[in-house]
Motif scaffolding. Structure first.
Motif, PDB file in Angstrom:
ATOM      1  N   SER A 205       0.831  -1.206   0.000  1.00 42.66           N
ATOM      2  CA  SER A 205       0.000   0.000   0.000  1.00 42.66           C
ATOM      3  C   SER A 205       0.862   1.252   0.000  1.00 42.66           C
ATOM      4  N   TRP A 206       0.289   2.331  -0.522  1.00 38.29           N
ATOM      5  CA  TRP A 206       0.948   3.632  -0.510  1.00 38.29           C
ATOM      6  C   TRP A 206       0.465   4.410   0.714  1.00 38.29           C
TER       7      TRP A 206
ATOM      8  N   TRP B 119       1.432   8.350   9.629  1.00 41.01           N
ATOM      9  CA  TRP B 119       1.186   7.869   8.275  1.00 41.01           C
ATOM     10  C   TRP B 119      -0.253   7.419   8.108  1.00 41.01           C
ATOM     11  N   ILE B 120      -0.864   7.818   6.978  1.00 38.81           N
ATOM     12  CA  ILE B 120      -2.237   7.425   6.664  1.00 38.81           C
ATOM     13  C   ILE B 120      -2.263   6.849   5.245  1.00 38.81           C
ATOM     14  N   PRO B 121      -3.214   5.982   4.930  1.00 39.52           N
ATOM     15  CA  PRO B 121      -3.291   5.436   3.573  1.00 39.52           C
ATOM     16  C   PRO B 121      -3.514   6.560   2.557  1.00 39.52           C
ATOM     17  N   PHE B 122      -2.812   6.493   1.432  1.00 36.69           N
ATOM     18  CA  PHE B 122      -2.977   7.488   0.376  1.00 36.69           C
ATOM     19  C   PHE B 122      -4.201   7.115  -0.451  1.00 36.69           C
ATOM     20  N   GLY B 123      -5.121   8.044  -0.613  1.00 37.07           N
ATOM     21  CA  GLY B 123      -6.389   7.766  -1.290  1.00 37.07           C
ATOM     22  C   GLY B 123      -6.379   8.016  -2.786  1.00 37.07           C
ATOM     23  N   GLY B 124      -5.293   8.537  -3.324  1.00 38.25           N
ATOM     24  CA  GLY B 124      -5.235   8.808  -4.758  1.00 38.25           C
ATOM     25  C   GLY B 124      -4.615   7.652  -5.524  1.00 38.25           C
ATOM     26  N   VAL B 125      -4.221   7.951  -6.743  1.00 35.31           N
ATOM     27  CA  VAL B 125      -3.623   6.944  -7.610  1.00 35.31           C
ATOM     28  C   VAL B 125      -2.183   7.345  -7.924  1.00 35.31           C
ATOM     29  N   VAL B 126      -1.258   6.432  -7.709  1.00 33.90           N
ATOM     30  CA  VAL B 126       0.142   6.665  -8.062  1.00 33.90           C
ATOM     31  C   VAL B 126       0.306   6.255  -9.523  1.00 33.90           C
TER      32      VAL B 126
END
Length: 114
Positions: free
Chosen positions: A78-79, A96-103
């Protein structure tokens, strides 16, 4: 800023090259420097290659309102994004929190290497 050619000239003038050796040294220095530049600035497609686990990398992102590029941490598939963008040395688990966008691309930050 010096060009690769300027640096190559400085490099080979430090050594006693004769005849075509000077052109040979310049050519190969330039080719090596260009290869390294491409290697250091290459964007990886996360669909083809992922960073090593727990790596902090520079990412091109989609779906983020504040930036087109972010430093994200890739951890266990996960990012992750830092909770705040404040200047801090606190990178504890809580920050740190989960990134909700798209890499859409990532590349190493070599300054992180020790």
């Amino acid at each position: 800023m010096k060009t690769i050619r300027d640096i190559a000239i400085e490099y080979y003038t430090q050594y006693a090259f004769m005849g075509n050796d000077q052109a040979f040294a310049e050519k190969h220095f330039e080719e090596g420097a260009e290869w390294m530049r491409e290697e250091l600035t290459r964007w990886h497609d996360p669909k083809e290659k992922l960073p090593r686990n727990d790596a902090r990398v520079l990412c091109k992102v989609d779906g983020c309102e504040i930036a087109e590029y972010l430093v994200l941490n890739y951890y266990e598939g996960s990012w992750w994004s830092c909770r705040t963008y404040e200047v801090t040395d606190d990178y504890s688990e809580d920050s740190w929190i989960p990134f909700g966008g798209v890499v859409i691309g990532w590349r190493e930050i070599y300054e992180n290497e020790k």
